[in-house]
Design an enzyme around this catalytic site. Structure first.
Site, mmCIF file in Angstrom:
data_model
loop_
_atom_site.group_PDB
_atom_site.id
_atom_site.type_symbol
_atom_site.label_atom_id
_atom_site.label_comp_id
_atom_site.label_asym_id
_atom_site.label_seq_id
_atom_site.Cartn_x
_atom_site.Cartn_y
_atom_site.Cartn_z
ATOM 1 N N CYS A 1 0.836 -1.201 0.000
ATOM 2 C CA CYS A 1 0.000 0.000 0.000
ATOM 3 C C CYS A 1 0.872 1.252 0.000
ATOM 4 C CB CYS A 1 -0.873 0.039 1.246
ATOM 5 S SG CYS A 1 -1.893 -1.425 1.423
ATOM 6 N N GLY A 27 -0.265 -0.123 -4.969
ATOM 7 C CA GLY A 27 -1.566 -0.740 -4.717
ATOM 8 C C GLY A 27 -2.579 -0.242 -5.718
ATOM 9 N N ASN A 101 0.208 1.661 5.955
ATOM 10 C CA ASN A 101 0.951 0.742 5.100
ATOM 11 C C ASN A 101 1.713 -0.194 6.021
ATOM 12 O OD1 ASN A 101 3.958 1.014 3.032
ATOM 13 N ND2 ASN A 101 2.429 -0.588 3.081
ATOM 14 N N GLY A 102 1.490 -1.486 5.853
ATOM 15 C CA GLY A 102 2.166 -2.456 6.700
ATOM 16 C C GLY A 102 1.207 -3.548 7.086
ATOM 17 N N TYR A 242 11.885 -4.889 -5.594
ATOM 18 C CA TYR A 242 10.697 -4.851 -6.443
ATOM 19 C C TYR A 242 9.744 -3.699 -6.160
ATOM 20 C CZ TYR A 242 6.025 -5.953 -8.084
ATOM 21 O OH TYR A 242 4.799 -5.869 -8.659
ATOM 22 N N CYS A 382 5.824 -13.021 3.485
ATOM 23 C CA CYS A 382 6.051 -11.792 4.249
ATOM 24 C C CYS A 382 4.891 -11.561 5.197
ATOM 25 C CB CYS A 382 6.161 -10.603 3.300
ATOM 26 S SG CYS A 382 6.262 -9.032 4.176
ATOM 27 N N CYS A 433 15.483 -6.205 6.856
ATOM 28 C CA CYS A 433 14.736 -7.449 6.890
ATOM 29 C C CYS A 433 14.962 -8.159 5.567
ATOM 30 C CB CYS A 433 13.249 -7.165 7.078
ATOM 31 S SG CYS A 433 12.248 -8.661 6.926
ATOM 32 N N CYS A 436 11.873 -12.848 3.573
ATOM 33 C CA CYS A 436 11.261 -13.622 2.479
ATOM 34 C C CYS A 436 12.306 -14.383 1.669
ATOM 35 C CB CYS A 436 10.390 -12.744 1.597
ATOM 36 S SG CYS A 436 11.175 -11.239 1.072
HETATM 37 P P1 5GP Z 1 5.462 -15.228 -10.521
HETATM 38 O O1 5GP Z 1 4.778 -15.520 -11.782
HETATM 39 O O2 5GP Z 1 6.769 -15.920 -10.348
HETATM 40 O O3 5GP Z 1 4.541 -15.434 -9.362
HETATM 41 O O4 5GP Z 1 5.706 -13.659 -10.496
HETATM 42 C C1 5GP Z 1 6.973 -13.107 -10.568
HETATM 43 C C2 5GP Z 1 6.838 -11.786 -11.223
HETATM 44 O O5 5GP Z 1 5.923 -11.013 -10.490
HETATM 45 C C3 5GP Z 1 8.128 -11.009 -11.314
HETATM 46 O O6 5GP Z 1 8.207 -10.511 -12.630
HETATM 47 C C4 5GP Z 1 7.970 -9.870 -10.340
HETATM 48 O O7 5GP Z 1 8.536 -8.691 -10.852
HETATM 49 C C5 5GP Z 1 6.485 -9.725 -10.241
HETATM 50 N N1 5GP Z 1 5.918 -9.286 -8.962
HETATM 51 C C6 5GP Z 1 4.884 -8.454 -8.904
HETATM 52 N N2 5GP Z 1 4.524 -8.201 -7.637
HETATM 53 C C7 5GP Z 1 5.315 -8.891 -6.856
HETATM 54 C C8 5GP Z 1 5.400 -9.021 -5.458
HETATM 55 O O8 5GP Z 1 4.704 -8.396 -4.633
HETATM 56 N N3 5GP Z 1 6.322 -9.858 -5.053
HETATM 57 C C9 5GP Z 1 7.147 -10.491 -5.915
HETATM 58 N N4 5GP Z 1 8.096 -11.273 -5.428
HETATM 59 N N5 5GP Z 1 7.101 -10.363 -7.222
HETATM 60 C C10 5GP Z 1 6.194 -9.585 -7.707
HETATM 61 FE FE1 SF4 Z 2 8.480 -8.701 4.003
HETATM 62 FE FE2 SF4 Z 2 10.559 -9.653 2.665
HETATM 63 FE FE3 SF4 Z 2 10.273 -7.053 3.061
HETATM 64 FE FE4 SF4 Z 2 10.897 -8.603 5.099
HETATM 65 S S1 SF4 Z 2 12.159 -8.230 3.266
HETATM 66 S S2 SF4 Z 2 9.405 -6.964 5.092
HETATM 67 S S3 SF4 Z 2 9.745 -10.459 4.599
HETATM 68 S S4 SF4 Z 2 8.942 -8.360 1.846
#
Ligand code: 5GP
Ligand code: SF4
Length: 443
Positions: A1, A27, A101-102, A242, A382, A433, A436
């Site tokens: 968010c 978001g 946010n959180g 990301y 997360c 952190c 994940c």
């Molecule tokens: P997958 O298809 O592996 O679930 O999605 C990976 C893709 O989703 C990557 O291209 C990444 O940039 C994008 N992505 C969008 N939102 C997120 C998010 O909140 N977490 C992560 N890890 N990837 C995200």
């Molecule tokens: Fe969540 Fe990963 Fe960010 Fe830690 S580093 S706050 S587990 S998204």
């Protein structure tokens, strides 16, 4: 968010609206603004993109010189209109609105305790707990009540509160989620999740709100700072990987430069012979530039992105996500045909995106496809405000890198490792952190 707060500006809700545009990537499910004119609070919130939720006529009704705003993607709670923010309440001291946010890690506990005492909840959002804690606090003044309430919550929170005359901004003791303070061009202040919102409204960056700090905005005064918690920073490293926009500075560093450094590290530790480096747009772009510069392999735009489709991950159901990936990315056949390509993405979550992309590139004639990921394998969910799926859906929690490589159909697959990630972020692990990627949870 995303959260934003504007204080002491005659066009407060309009500035909040522009700021929310800049923060839309955080978001896309719902957006909302509450404003205050000293007497009353006004709130508009709805499902959908910022542009859809507001228009000129609606903004006009959000009068007053202070405003707070929110864009939502669901982590805690449901995906319904009731769960849009700001959360608004009328209580014994008047009216208030909150944006958050959180993710509160002790939300269920608090909620059950409140329900036992007869409280009634309208939403599934953890943020609603805060309203109750403030309304029920024995303290007389709002400030004392806010302090009382935030001492009872745990987890990740970057918060902005609005009353009829004041605004408050607060970050949890770990500073999981970002929140920065800026000065508006004609006086007045802005707080926002990311500094890209400052640039849009012409605000000047002052500093980050510190972990554990509460800022109080009152008419005719400089913001006052109170240290509520001893800070123990654990910034979310995934903001760099990301979540944040590349033109923002979060946790004191440029997101773009940090992502590029991740790409350079990746080229260094996971080299491969190839003709081209191409990014998965938009997330993989800065890391692909870094990879190309470090390896000397030319950078090309090998995949076209349709910008009228939102971020796929953020759509709550698998079906929608599948369809959206297809609508969103197309191969640049002339560029990749007959070429050995290195394709860079920021993360692999479920693996469905990478699998589609590899197949798409091969169908377009790439002779080899080498996947490189500018973060370590995502192995754990997360609990601090990013909506990663459960462990059983995280491909890296259930398969080895070799097995994932086979699943996505690539000629090779390699990830950044934790040490290199921390090096790119230019830090010792203690400040961040990384749960994940490592399963090392803080709270
Ligand atoms: P997958 O298809 O592996 O679930 O999605 C990976 C893709 O989703 C990557 O291209 C990444 O940039 C994008 N992505 C969008 N939102 C997120 C998010 O909140 N977490 C992560 N890890 N990837 C995200
Ligand atoms: Fe969540 Fe990963 Fe960010 Fe830690 S580093 S706050 S587990 S998204």
């Amino acid at each position: 968010c995303a959260v934003v707060g504007i204080y002491g500006h005659k066009e407060a809700s309009r500035l909040a609206y522009f700021a929310l545009h800049a923060l839309q990537h955080r978001g896309q499910e719902a957006a909302g603004i509450s404003s205050a004119d000293g007497e009353k609070l006004y709130t508009i919130k709805k499902r959908g993109l910022v542009m859809r939720v507001f228009d000129e006529a609606k903004l006009k009704t959000l009068s007053g010189s202070s405003a707070i705003g929110h864009t939502r993607y669901s982590t805690a709670g449901n995906d319904s209109i009731l769960d849009a923010q700001p959360v608004f309440a009328r209580y014994d001291l008047g009216e208030m609105a909150i944006v958050h946010n959180g993710n509160l890690t002790n939300a269920d506990e608090i909620r059950n305790r409140l329900i036992e005492k007869g409280a009634i909840f309208q939403t599934f959002m953890d943020t609603e707990n805060l309203i109750h804690l403030i309304a029920k606090s024995e303290q007389k003044k709002l400030l004392a009540r806010i302090i009382d309430a935030v001492q009872r919550i745990e987890g990740a929170f970057s918060l902005v509160f609005l009353s009829r005359t004041k605004m408050f901004a607060m970050r949890d003791r770990h500073g999981f989620r970002p929140l920065s303070l800026g000065l508006l061009p004609n006086g007045g202040y802005i707080v926002a999740s990311e500094t890209c919102a400052f640039d849009l409204v012409g605000a000047e960056f002052i500093r980050d709100v510190e972990p554990g700090e509460l800022l109080i905005f009152e008419e005719g005064k400089e913001p006052k700072s109170i240290k509520i918690f001893e800070p123990t920073p654990k910034h979310c490293i995934f903001e760099y990987v990301y979540f944040s926009r590349p033109d923002s500075k979060v946790f004191g560093q440029s997101v773009y430069q940090t992502r590029k450094a991740m790409g350079r590290e990746l080229a260094h530790i996971k080299p491969v012979e190839a003709d081209l480096v191409i990014p998965v747009p938009d997330g993989g772009v800065p890391a692909a530039i870094g990879y190309s510069q470090e390896s000397g392999i030319p950078y090309e735009m090998g995949i076209m992105r349709n910008h009228y489709i939102g971020r796929t991950f953020i759509e709550p159901t698998q079906e929608m996500r599948d369809l959206k990936v297809k609508m969103k990315l197309s191969p640049m056949t002339d560029i990749i045909k007959g070429k050995r390509v290195i394709v860079i993405d920021d993360s692999i979550v479920r693996g469905t995106t990478s699998r589609r992309i590899v197949r798409m590139l091969k169908e377009a004639g790439a002779s080899e496809v080498h996947m490189r990921v500018s973060s370590p394998p995502t192995t754990d969910p997360c609990y601090y405000g990013v909506d990663t799926p459960n462990k059983d859906k995280l491909i890296a929690a259930n398969m080895s890198v070799d097995a994932i490589c086979e699943f996505i159909g690539a000629d090779s697959l390699a990830y950044l490792d934790e040490a290199s990630l921390l090096r790119s972020v230019n830090t010792n692990e203690d400040n961040y952190c990384t749960a994940c990627f490592t399963g090392k949870y803080i709270v």
